[in-house]
Design a protein around this motif. Structure first.
Motif, PDB file in Angstrom:
ATOM      1  N   UNK A 200      -4.786   3.437  -8.857  1.00  0.00           N
ATOM      2  CA  UNK A 200      -4.390   2.251  -9.616  1.00  0.00           C
ATOM      3  C   UNK A 200      -3.494   2.628 -10.792  1.00  0.00           C
ATOM      4  N   UNK A 201      -3.725   3.814 -11.361  1.00  0.00           N
ATOM      5  CA  UNK A 201      -2.886   4.289 -12.462  1.00  0.00           C
ATOM      6  C   UNK A 201      -1.476   4.577 -11.965  1.00  0.00           C
ATOM      7  N   UNK A 202      -1.392   5.181 -10.771  1.00  0.00           N
ATOM      8  CA  UNK A 202      -0.076   5.460 -10.187  1.00  0.00           C
ATOM      9  C   UNK A 202       0.658   4.160  -9.877  1.00  0.00           C
ATOM     10  N   UNK A 203      -0.064   3.158  -9.391  1.00  0.00           N
ATOM     11  CA  UNK A 203       0.557   1.866  -9.097  1.00  0.00           C
ATOM     12  C   UNK A 203       1.068   1.202 -10.369  1.00  0.00           C
ATOM     13  N   UNK A 204       0.298   1.293 -11.442  1.00  0.00           N
ATOM     14  CA  UNK A 204       0.695   0.656 -12.702  1.00  0.00           C
ATOM     15  C   UNK A 204       1.940   1.314 -13.288  1.00  0.00           C
ATOM     16  N   UNK A 205       2.069   2.630 -13.095  1.00  0.00           N
ATOM     17  CA  UNK A 205       3.184   3.361 -13.687  1.00  0.00           C
ATOM     18  C   UNK A 205       4.393   3.460 -12.767  1.00  0.00           C
ATOM     19  N   UNK A 206       4.275   3.006 -11.523  1.00  0.00           N
ATOM     20  CA  UNK A 206       5.369   3.165 -10.576  1.00  0.00           C
ATOM     21  C   UNK A 206       6.623   2.432 -11.068  1.00  0.00           C
ATOM     22  N   UNK A 207       7.746   3.099 -10.978  1.00  0.00           N
ATOM     23  CA  UNK A 207       9.006   2.502 -11.410  1.00  0.00           C
ATOM     24  C   UNK A 207       9.294   2.686 -12.883  1.00  0.00           C
ATOM     25  N   UNK A 208       8.366   3.334 -13.611  1.00  0.00           N
ATOM     26  CA  UNK A 208       8.573   3.536 -15.038  1.00  0.00           C
ATOM     27  C   UNK A 208       8.718   5.012 -15.385  1.00  0.00           C
ATOM     28  N   UNK A 209       7.895   5.857 -14.765  1.00  0.00           N
ATOM     29  CA  UNK A 209       7.934   7.284 -15.069  1.00  0.00           C
ATOM     30  C   UNK A 209       9.196   7.917 -14.500  1.00  0.00           C
ATOM     31  N   UNK A 210       9.587   9.044 -15.072  1.00  0.00           N
ATOM     32  CA  UNK A 210      10.765   9.764 -14.585  1.00  0.00           C
ATOM     33  C   UNK A 210      10.606  10.101 -13.116  1.00  0.00           C
ATOM     34  N   UNK A 211      11.709  10.073 -12.406  1.00  0.00           N
ATOM     35  CA  UNK A 211      11.796  10.424 -10.982  1.00  0.00           C
ATOM     36  C   UNK A 211      11.245   9.343 -10.072  1.00  0.00           C
TER      37      UNK A 211
ATOM     38  N   UNK B 196       0.793  -1.222   0.000  1.00  0.00           N
ATOM     39  CA  UNK B 196       0.000   0.000   0.000  1.00  0.00           C
ATOM     40  C   UNK B 196       0.825   1.271   0.000  1.00  0.00           C
ATOM     41  N   UNK B 197       2.166   1.141   0.016  1.00  0.00           N
ATOM     42  CA  UNK B 197       3.019   2.328   0.091  1.00  0.00           C
ATOM     43  C   UNK B 197       2.864   3.213  -1.134  1.00  0.00           C
ATOM     44  N   UNK B 198       2.827   2.621  -2.327  1.00  0.00           N
ATOM     45  CA  UNK B 198       2.709   3.415  -3.555  1.00  0.00           C
ATOM     46  C   UNK B 198       1.405   4.196  -3.552  1.00  0.00           C
ATOM     47  N   UNK B 199       0.308   3.533  -3.182  1.00  0.00           N
ATOM     48  CA  UNK B 199      -0.996   4.201  -3.135  1.00  0.00           C
ATOM     49  C   UNK B 199      -0.989   5.334  -2.102  1.00  0.00           C
ATOM     50  N   UNK B 200      -0.442   5.069  -0.925  1.00  0.00           N
ATOM     51  CA  UNK B 200      -0.390   6.085   0.131  1.00  0.00           C
ATOM     52  C   UNK B 200       0.456   7.283  -0.291  1.00  0.00           C
ATOM     53  N   UNK B 201       1.607   7.008  -0.931  1.00  0.00           N
ATOM     54  CA  UNK B 201       2.460   8.090  -1.391  1.00  0.00           C
ATOM     55  C   UNK B 201       1.765   8.922  -2.464  1.00  0.00           C
ATOM     56  N   UNK B 202       1.087   8.261  -3.377  1.00  0.00           N
ATOM     57  CA  UNK B 202       0.363   8.967  -4.435  1.00  0.00           C
ATOM     58  C   UNK B 202      -0.690   9.893  -3.836  1.00  0.00           C
ATOM     59  N   UNK B 203      -1.475   9.381  -2.907  1.00  0.00           N
ATOM     60  CA  UNK B 203      -2.520  10.190  -2.272  1.00  0.00           C
ATOM     61  C   UNK B 203      -1.908  11.339  -1.475  1.00  0.00           C
ATOM     62  N   UNK B 204      -0.816  11.055  -0.751  1.00  0.00           N
ATOM     63  CA  UNK B 204      -0.175  12.092   0.047  1.00  0.00           C
ATOM     64  C   UNK B 204       0.409  13.194  -0.830  1.00  0.00           C
ATOM     65  N   UNK B 205       1.028  12.816  -1.942  1.00  0.00           N
ATOM     66  CA  UNK B 205       1.635  13.810  -2.826  1.00  0.00           C
ATOM     67  C   UNK B 205       0.558  14.693  -3.466  1.00  0.00           C
ATOM     68  N   UNK B 206      -0.539  14.095  -3.872  1.00  0.00           N
ATOM     69  CA  UNK B 206      -1.628  14.899  -4.423  1.00  0.00           C
ATOM     70  C   UNK B 206      -2.142  15.888  -3.386  1.00  0.00           C
TER      71      UNK B 206
END
Length: 365
Positions: A89-100, A55-65
């Motif tokens: 779910x979109x952020x989870x799918x793209x994690x590790x691929x997008x820049x930064x 759940x870290x990726x989801x939590x980070x995505x929500x926190x950053x928004x």
């Protein structure tokens, strides 16, 4: 990737590329290559499944928004109720691929690291430029979890390419005016989510290097009564970069456009090119807070470290209430004219020999 990387390394060593004014990157290239070749090396991307499932990726995505929205509300560019969320779910799918999304470059501390900096979030100390609210997220790639209770150190030059806390011929005009301030330098602890937060500026440029920020990750350090840290180990020495298109916009603003030093773009910076090998990406992900750069920026980056690794960066100065004072026997002393890490003649051979002999300590998974 290793064969290609080694070929590039040979070219870079042959050309003696510039690291900072008056020096070259031979030692840095060799150290980076040793890290890329290490059999136990892992990146943030290799932890994608674990980080998504926890759940870290989801939590980070929500926190950053939420953080970006908070900054926009505070600056008057949004109302509290106007937060629009993207599907996690979109952020989870793209994690590790997008820049930064991944970073593990292991690069030089450079000649202007000043140890003994203060624990503080706001690093500005009166400096002007593209004000940036930066979240640095630290991930343990050996266990695929966020790293809590670490200390992240951050420093960079100001908008006209000058580092504070040091005096050197290659540092801007070489005057002593910057040695009495610690602007754009500081340390922050990581919280329960592995995030350290800073307020700084997009660094300016100077001869021989693309715009970049420096970082060091400390583990097990002790917080002292004077609001500094001591002891512990260092697992990571790295640099953060900025997308060239964004840099072009930043450099067109004041006071960046008053900088008369020759600018090196990302594509011309060999350390930037080395940092992109091995599946890494050391480029900050940046969003506008308002309509223009002058309204402020929000940036994030994920840093993969092995907390058991031990690096030995060398400071040139130590910060005191009276400014930066020399560290005895620092290999950066006299930069760029006569230090052990300067990279010319005998010093060049010494730097290469030290880099080849330098241990890269990475514990197995």
């Amino acid at each position: 990737m290793v064969h290609f990387s080694q070929a590039v390394t040979a070219i870079l060593l042959a050309t003696g590329v510039i690291a900072h004014p008056g020096g070259n990157t031979n030692k840095d290239v060799l150290r980076r290559q040793a890290h890329l070749d290490h059999p136990n090396r892992r990146t943030v991307a290799s932890c994608k499944r674990d980080l998504v499932e926890s759940g870290w990726v989801r939590e980070q995505h929500i926190r950053r928004e939420a953080r970006l929205h908070e900054l926009r509300v505070a600056a008057g560019f949004a109302k509290p109720h106007e937060l629009v969320r993207r599907d996690p779910a979109e952020a989870e799918a793209n994690f590790g691929q997008a820049a930064a999304c991944t970073l593990d470059p292991e690069q030089t501390e450079g000649p202007y690291w000043v140890s003994g900096e203060l624990i503080r979030q706001d690093l500005l100390t009166g400096e002007k430029g593209a004000i940036t609210h930066l979240d640095v997220n630290i991930i343990d790639t050996s266990g695929c979890k966020p790293v809590t209770n670490a200390y992240v150190e951050l420093w960079g030059c100001n908008s006209t390419g000058v580092y504070t806390g040091v005096k050197a011929r290659g540092n801007g005009d070489g005057s002593a005016s910057a040695i009495v301030t610690n602007a754009l330098r500081g340390i922050q602890p990581t919280g329960a989510n592995g995030t350290a937060t800073f307020i700084t500026v997009i660094p300016g440029h100077y001869v021989g290097r693309a715009n970049h920020l420096h970082t060091i990750v400390h583990h097990g350090a002790k917080l002292l009564p004077n609001n500094t840290i001591s002891g512990g180990t260092i697992s990571h020495v790295g640099q953060f970069y900025v997308d060239q298109t964004m840099l072009g916009q930043v450099e067109a603003t004041t006071p960046y456009n008053t900088n008369k030093q020759v600018q090196t773009k990302n594509a011309q910076d060999q350390l930037f090119n080395m940092a992109k090998q091995g599946g890494d990406d050391a480029t900050l992900k940046i969003s506008l807070i308002g309509k223009t750069i002058a309204d402020g920026l929000y940036a994030t980056i994920d840093v993969g470290v092995n907390p058991s690794a031990k690096r030995t960066p060398q400071p040139v100065n130590f910060w005191t209430e009276k400014g930066g004072i020399p560290v005895p026997n620092s290999p950066w002393t006299g930069y760029p004219d006569g230090c052990r890490y300067c990279g010319f003649g005998k010093n060049k051979r010494n730097a290469e020999a030290e880099a080849e002999a330098e241990p890269v300590v990475e514990d197995a998974e």
